[in-house]
Design a protein around this motif. Structure first.
Motif, PDB file in Angstrom:
ATOM      1  N   ILE A 106     -26.626  65.590  80.334  1.00 26.95           N
ATOM      2  CA  ILE A 106     -26.010  65.483  81.673  1.00 26.95           C
ATOM      3  C   ILE A 106     -24.575  64.975  81.547  1.00 26.95           C
ATOM      4  O   ILE A 106     -23.655  65.496  82.194  1.00 26.95           O
ATOM      5  CB  ILE A 106     -26.857  64.569  82.580  1.00 26.95           C
ATOM      6  N   CYS A 107     -24.374  63.973  80.705  1.00 23.24           N
ATOM      7  CA  CYS A 107     -23.032  63.415  80.520  1.00 23.24           C
ATOM      8  C   CYS A 107     -22.082  64.442  79.905  1.00 23.24           C
ATOM      9  O   CYS A 107     -20.920  64.549  80.310  1.00 23.24           O
ATOM     10  CB  CYS A 107     -23.080  62.166  79.636  1.00 23.24           C
ATOM     11  N   ARG A 108     -22.601  65.209  78.946  1.00 16.46           N
ATOM     12  CA  ARG A 108     -21.740  66.216  78.326  1.00 16.46           C
ATOM     13  C   ARG A 108     -21.327  67.277  79.356  1.00 16.46           C
ATOM     14  O   ARG A 108     -20.168  67.692  79.414  1.00 16.46           O
ATOM     15  CB  ARG A 108     -22.455  66.883  77.151  1.00 16.46           C
ATOM     16  N   ASN A 109     -22.291  67.718  80.128  1.00 15.44           N
ATOM     17  CA  ASN A 109     -21.996  68.711  81.151  1.00 15.44           C
ATOM     18  C   ASN A 109     -20.988  68.163  82.170  1.00 15.44           C
ATOM     19  O   ASN A 109     -20.060  68.870  82.587  1.00 15.44           O
ATOM     20  CB  ASN A 109     -23.288  69.135  81.857  1.00 15.44           C
ATOM     21  N   ALA A 110     -21.163  66.899  82.539  1.00 14.01           N
ATOM     22  CA  ALA A 110     -20.231  66.264  83.487  1.00 14.01           C
ATOM     23  C   ALA A 110     -18.817  66.245  82.924  1.00 14.01           C
ATOM     24  O   ALA A 110     -17.845  66.568  83.619  1.00 14.01           O
ATOM     25  CB  ALA A 110     -20.696  64.841  83.805  1.00 14.01           C
ATOM     26  N   LEU A 111     -18.696  65.883  81.650  1.00 12.06           N
ATOM     27  CA  LEU A 111     -17.366  65.846  81.033  1.00 12.06           C
ATOM     28  C   LEU A 111     -16.730  67.230  81.019  1.00 12.06           C
ATOM     29  O   LEU A 111     -15.550  67.387  81.342  1.00 12.06           O
ATOM     30  CB  LEU A 111     -17.462  65.292  79.605  1.00 12.06           C
ATOM     31  N   GLU A 112     -17.515  68.235  80.664  1.00 16.94           N
ATOM     32  CA  GLU A 112     -16.973  69.606  80.626  1.00 16.94           C
ATOM     33  C   GLU A 112     -16.455  70.030  81.997  1.00 16.94           C
ATOM     34  O   GLU A 112     -15.379  70.645  82.108  1.00 16.94           O
ATOM     35  CB  GLU A 112     -18.042  70.576  80.121  1.00 16.94           C
ATOM     36  N   GLU A 144     -31.018  52.632  73.669  1.00 20.21           N
ATOM     37  CA  GLU A 144     -29.851  53.008  74.474  1.00 20.21           C
ATOM     38  C   GLU A 144     -28.546  52.719  73.735  1.00 20.21           C
ATOM     39  O   GLU A 144     -27.564  53.458  73.893  1.00 20.21           O
ATOM     40  CB  GLU A 144     -29.901  52.304  75.844  1.00 20.21           C
ATOM     41  N   ILE A 145     -28.544  51.666  72.935  1.00 20.12           N
ATOM     42  CA  ILE A 145     -27.349  51.388  72.118  1.00 20.12           C
ATOM     43  C   ILE A 145     -27.141  52.516  71.106  1.00 20.12           C
ATOM     44  O   ILE A 145     -26.027  53.024  70.942  1.00 20.12           O
ATOM     45  CB  ILE A 145     -27.474  50.019  71.417  1.00 20.12           C
ATOM     46  N   ASP A 146     -28.214  52.919  70.422  1.00 15.95           N
ATOM     47  CA  ASP A 146     -28.118  54.035  69.463  1.00 15.95           C
ATOM     48  C   ASP A 146     -27.691  55.326  70.172  1.00 15.95           C
ATOM     49  O   ASP A 146     -26.868  56.096  69.657  1.00 15.95           O
ATOM     50  CB  ASP A 146     -29.465  54.261  68.762  1.00 15.95           C
ATOM     51  N   ALA A 147     -28.239  55.536  71.361  1.00 17.25           N
ATOM     52  CA  ALA A 147     -27.892  56.742  72.127  1.00 17.25           C
ATOM     53  C   ALA A 147     -26.421  56.742  72.532  1.00 17.25           C
ATOM     54  O   ALA A 147     -25.792  57.797  72.618  1.00 17.25           O
ATOM     55  CB  ALA A 147     -28.783  56.856  73.363  1.00 17.25           C
ATOM     56  N   SER A 148     -25.866  55.552  72.781  1.00 19.55           N
ATOM     57  CA  SER A 148     -24.450  55.487  73.166  1.00 19.55           C
ATOM     58  C   SER A 148     -23.543  55.949  72.022  1.00 19.55           C
ATOM     59  O   SER A 148     -22.492  56.547  72.256  1.00 19.55           O
ATOM     60  CB  SER A 148     -24.074  54.075  73.627  1.00 19.55           C
ATOM     61  N   ILE A 149     -23.967  55.697  70.777  1.00 18.27           N
ATOM     62  CA  ILE A 149     -23.184  56.170  69.626  1.00 18.27           C
ATOM     63  C   ILE A 149     -23.292  57.695  69.511  1.00 18.27           C
ATOM     64  O   ILE A 149     -22.291  58.383  69.261  1.00 18.27           O
ATOM     65  CB  ILE A 149     -23.654  55.487  68.320  1.00 18.27           C
ATOM     66  N   GLN A 150     -24.489  58.230  69.715  1.00 18.50           N
ATOM     67  CA  GLN A 150     -24.658  59.694  69.730  1.00 18.50           C
ATOM     68  C   GLN A 150     -23.792  60.318  70.827  1.00 18.50           C
ATOM     69  O   GLN A 150     -23.139  61.345  70.618  1.00 18.50           O
ATOM     70  CB  GLN A 150     -26.121  60.057  69.998  1.00 18.50           C
ATOM     71  N   LEU A 151     -23.844  59.694  71.993  1.00 15.17           N
ATOM     72  CA  LEU A 151     -23.077  60.195  73.143  1.00 15.17           C
ATOM     73  C   LEU A 151     -21.588  60.181  72.832  1.00 15.17           C
ATOM     74  O   LEU A 151     -20.864  61.129  73.150  1.00 15.17           O
ATOM     75  CB  LEU A 151     -23.382  59.316  74.364  1.00 15.17           C
ATOM     76  N   TYR A 152     -21.143  59.109  72.192  1.00 12.64           N
ATOM     77  CA  TYR A 152     -19.727  59.009  71.820  1.00 12.64           C
ATOM     78  C   TYR A 152     -19.314  60.192  70.940  1.00 12.64           C
ATOM     79  O   TYR A 152     -18.305  60.860  71.187  1.00 12.64           O
ATOM     80  CB  TYR A 152     -19.471  57.686  71.080  1.00 12.64           C
ATOM     81  N   LYS A 153     -20.103  60.437  69.889  1.00 11.82           N
ATOM     82  CA  LYS A 153     -19.753  61.513  68.950  1.00 11.82           C
ATOM     83  C   LYS A 153     -19.672  62.865  69.664  1.00 11.82           C
ATOM     84  O   LYS A 153     -18.752  63.653  69.441  1.00 11.82           O
ATOM     85  CB  LYS A 153     -20.799  61.585  67.829  1.00 11.82           C
ATOM     86  N   LEU A 154     -20.663  63.121  70.517  1.00  8.89           N
ATOM     87  CA  LEU A 154     -20.722  64.409  71.209  1.00  8.89           C
ATOM     88  C   LEU A 154     -19.565  64.582  72.192  1.00  8.89           C
ATOM     89  O   LEU A 154     -18.906  65.629  72.231  1.00  8.89           O
ATOM     90  CB  LEU A 154     -22.058  64.529  71.950  1.00  8.89           C
ATOM     91  N   LEU A 155     -19.293  63.548  72.992  1.00  5.93           N
ATOM     92  CA  LEU A 155     -18.239  63.671  74.000  1.00  5.93           C
ATOM     93  C   LEU A 155     -16.849  63.692  73.378  1.00  5.93           C
ATOM     94  O   LEU A 155     -15.964  64.404  73.847  1.00  5.93           O
ATOM     95  CB  LEU A 155     -18.344  62.531  75.025  1.00  5.93           C
ATOM     96  N   LYS A 156     -16.654  62.936  72.308  1.00  5.27           N
ATOM     97  CA  LYS A 156     -15.349  62.978  71.621  1.00  5.27           C
ATOM     98  C   LYS A 156     -15.100  64.381  71.063  1.00  5.27           C
ATOM     99  O   LYS A 156     -14.003  64.938  71.199  1.00  5.27           O
ATOM    100  CB  LYS A 156     -15.296  61.941  70.495  1.00  5.27           C
ATOM    101  N   ALA A 157     -16.128  64.960  70.426  1.00  3.01           N
ATOM    102  CA  ALA A 157     -15.989  66.314  69.887  1.00  3.01           C
ATOM    103  C   ALA A 157     -15.696  67.315  71.003  1.00  3.01           C
ATOM    104  O   ALA A 157     -14.886  68.237  70.837  1.00  3.01           O
ATOM    105  CB  ALA A 157     -17.266  66.708  69.139  1.00  3.01           C
ATOM    106  N   THR A 158     -16.340  67.115  72.153  1.00  2.22           N
ATOM    107  CA  THR A 158     -16.140  68.014  73.303  1.00  2.22           C
ATOM    108  C   THR A 158     -14.705  67.953  73.806  1.00  2.22           C
ATOM    109  O   THR A 158     -14.054  68.992  74.000  1.00  2.22           O
ATOM    110  CB  THR A 158     -17.114  67.632  74.445  1.00  2.22           C
ATOM    111  N   LEU A 159     -14.182  66.746  74.004  1.00  3.80           N
ATOM    112  CA  LEU A 159     -12.816  66.613  74.513  1.00  3.80           C
ATOM    113  C   LEU A 159     -11.798  67.066  73.470  1.00  3.80           C
ATOM    114  O   LEU A 159     -10.827  67.765  73.806  1.00  3.80           O
ATOM    115  CB  LEU A 159     -12.550  65.159  74.937  1.00  3.80           C
TER     116      LEU A 159
END
Length: 319
Positions: free
Chosen positions: A261-267, A293-308
Motif C-alpha cells: 500500500i505504501c509503495r503504491n501511495a508513493l508511486e 514492524e521495526i524489521d518491516a520498516s527497513i524493508q519498506l525503506y529499501k523498497l521506497l528508496k529504490a522506487t523514488l
C-alpha cells in the motif's frame, strides 16, 4: 560548521532519505542507552541513508478525546539522542522541537545549547498539538525567536495533508512557513495518498503564482501490522481510508500488505509531484517497538528508496 543536509536539499534531481526514530524513555540508564543506539545503528548498517530524524514526543491528550492506545512515556532529551546518533553514525540528524511550553527567552537559550553543546544543525519546529491549554510560545513567535538567533540552523517544518483535506489551506501554511525560514517540510505518515497529492498539487500552483521554487517535501511512511498499530495511527491523526484498513486487517500478512500500500501511495504521489517540480524525500519510521514492524520498516525503506530513485532516473532521461 553549517548543515551538510542544506546543500543536499538544494539538488532537486536527487532524493533525500531518512530513518525516523524517537528518543528512548527517560528511565533508561547510560548502559541501556548505549545498547539501544548500537542496536538501531546496526539495523541501518546495510542501507544507504542521508540521515536520521529524531522526534520530540509530546503528550497529545489535549488534541483528542479518545484514550491513547499506547501509554505516553517521558523520553530523554531529543538533542542528547541526536548528538549520540550523530557521533556514532557520522550521519546528520534532523531534530524535532515542540515549542509551545517555553517562553521566547527560554527557547532562545534552548537554541544556543542545541547548537553549541549538542551540535544540532537541522531543526524542525512543532507547534502545540491543540489550541487548548497553556501555549507560552506560538509557532510564529518561535520562528521569530529563531530568526533572532546567531546560529544558522537549517530549518524545516511539518506538513499535514489531513489538515489540507479538512480546511483546504495547508498550501498557505507552507508558504507562510517558507517566509519564516523553512527550507524543507516533513509530512505526517502517508496512508491517504490522494490527500497528499492534492496538497502537493495546490502547493506547486501557489509557488508558480509567486514565481518561487517549491521546497522539498519529505514524505513519511510507516508499516502497519496490527489492529493496535492501526488504532494508534488513527489516534495520531493519520488518515487511513476505509478500504485500506480492511485491506490491511483482512490480509494473511498485514505487514506485507501495508508495504504494498505504501509503495503504491508513493508511486501515485510521484506522478503528481515530479512533473510539478516539487523535490521529494523519504522518512521511514516504525510507530511501535514490535520487532516485526521495526524489521518491516527497513524493508519498506529499501523498497521506497529504490522506487523514488528509479523515477528520478527516468525523469532525468526524459529531460
Amino acid at each position: 560548521m553549517k548543515s551538510e543536509l542544506a546543500t543536499k536539499f538544494q539538488d532537486p534531481t536527487r532524493g533525500i532519505y531518512f530513518i525516523g526514530t524517537t528518543p528512548p524513555k527517560s528511565s533508561l540508564e547510560e548502559e541501556q542507552l548505549a545498547q539501544v543506539s548500537q542496536k538501531l545503528l546496526e539495523r541501518l548498517d546495510n542501507i544507504d541513508i542521508d540521515g536520521l530524524v529524531v522526534y520530540d514526543i509530546q503528550d497529545e491528550t489535549s488534541r483528542i478525546d479518545k484514550p491513547r492506545p499506547f501509554p505516553f512515556m517521558e523520553t530523554h532529551d531529543p538533542r542528547a539522542w541526536s548528538k549520540r546518533l550523530h557521533q556514532q553514525s557520522g550521519k546528520p540528524v534532523i531534530t524535532y522541537k515542540s515549542v509551545s511550553s517555553r517562553s521566547s527567552e527560554e527557547f532562545s537559550g534552548w537554541l544556543s545549547e542545541a547548537w553549541e553543546q549538542y551540535g544540532i544543525r537541522d531543526l524542525v519546529l512543532v507547534g502545540s498539538p491543540s489550541s487548548n491549554g497553556d501555549i507560552k510560545l506560538p509557532l510564529p513567535q518561535a520562528y521569530e525567536t529563531l530568526k533572532a538567533s546567531e546560529h544558522p540552523f537549517n530549518l524545516g517544518g511539518v506538513t499535514i495533508a489531513e489538515r489540507h483535506a479538512k480546511k483546504g489551506d495547508e498550501h498557505l501554511r507552507l508558504s507562510k512557513k517558507t517566509e519564516a525560514g523553512c527550507e524543507f517540510f516533513i509530512s505526517q505518515a502517508v496512508y491517504n495518498h490522494q490527500a497528499t497529492a492534492d496538497l502537493i498539487s495546490r502547493y506547486a500552483r501557489t509557488c508558480k503564482e509567486k514565481s518561487e521554487a517549491p521546497k522539498r517535501i519529505i514524505l513519511t511512511f510507516t508499516p502497519c501490522g496490527s489492529a493496535k498499530t492501526l488504532e494508534f495511527m488513527e489516534w495520531l491523526g493519520i488518515s487511513v481510508p476505509e478500504a485500506t484498513k480492511h485491506r490491511i486487517l483482512d490480509a494473511e500478512a498485514p505487514l506485507d500488505e501495508s508495504i504494498k500500500i505504501c509503495r503504491n501511495a508513493l508511486e501515485q504521489i510521484i506522478e503528481i509531484a515530479l512533473p510539478l517540480g516539487v523535490p521529494l524525500g523519504l522518512n521511514i519510521e516504525s510507530l511501535t517497538n514490535r520487532k516485526e514492524e521495526i524489521d518491516a520498516s527497513i524493508q519498506l525503506y529499501k523498497l521506497l528508496k529504490a522506487t523514488l530513485d528509479l523515477k528520478l532516473a527516468e525523469q532525468s532521461l526524459i529531460k
